[in-house]
Design a protein around this motif. Structure first.
Motif, PDB file in Angstrom:
ATOM      1  N   GLY A 278       0.707  -1.097   0.036  1.00 44.40           N
ATOM      2  CA  GLY A 278       0.022  -0.127   0.165  1.00 44.40           C
ATOM      3  C   GLY A 278       0.871   1.271   0.059  1.00 44.40           C
TER       4      GLY A 278
ATOM      5  N   GLN B 208      -3.690   4.103   0.824  1.00 43.23           N
ATOM      6  CA  GLN B 208      -4.483   3.048   0.302  1.00 43.23           C
ATOM      7  C   GLN B 208      -3.800   1.716   0.243  1.00 43.23           C
ATOM      8  OE1 GLN B 208      -6.398   4.233  -3.390  1.00 43.23           O
ATOM      9  NE2 GLN B 208      -4.358   5.408  -3.999  1.00 43.23           N
ATOM     10  N   GLU B 209      -4.456   0.828   0.212  1.00 44.86           N
ATOM     11  CA  GLU B 209      -4.041  -0.860  -0.150  1.00 44.86           C
ATOM     12  C   GLU B 209      -3.845  -0.945  -1.625  1.00 44.86           C
ATOM     13  OE1 GLU B 209      -5.505  -3.994   1.989  1.00 44.86           O
ATOM     14  OE2 GLU B 209      -6.238  -2.939   3.612  1.00 44.86           O
ATOM     15  N   CYS B 210      -2.823  -1.700  -1.962  1.00 43.49           N
ATOM     16  CA  CYS B 210      -2.769  -1.928  -3.344  1.00 43.49           C
ATOM     17  C   CYS B 210      -3.920  -2.821  -3.916  1.00 43.49           C
ATOM     18  CB  CYS B 210      -1.511  -2.841  -3.849  1.00 43.49           C
ATOM     19  SG  CYS B 210      -0.245  -2.063  -3.316  1.00 43.49           S
TER      20      CYS B 210
END
Length: 83
Positions: free
Chosen positions: A61, A79-81
């Motif tokens: 992320g 944000q997360e991937c």
């Protein structure tokens, strides 16, 4: 966050990268794989963007932080991937 972590660990940290590594060590202490790669994408005295990857799981992320007074705040832009 650094000051908060420094109040709970025996070895103080001084940077965002050190903080993430120390947090990973805490996960490892409870049996989770703590191998993490931290890449600083952007850093100034008031903001920073890191790309963090947990090597065992591949979870990753972007961590976007702003300095709020004497401490860093992770923002809603983090944000997360996509998996």
């Amino acid at each position: 966050m650094i000051a908060e972590l420094n109040g709970t660990v025996p070895t103080p940290v001084g940077s965002c990268e050190e903080m993430i590594a120390a947090t990973a060590a805490l996960y490892r202490a409870v049996g989770d794989d703590a191998a993490v790669d931290v890449a600083v994408q952007h850093e100034t005295s008031t903001d920073a963007t890191l790309f963090v990857t947990y090597l065992a799981s591949g979870d990753c992320g972007t961590v976007v932080m702003k300095r709020g007074g004497a401490s860093w705040i992770i923002t809603e832009q983090s944000q997360e991937c996509a998996q």
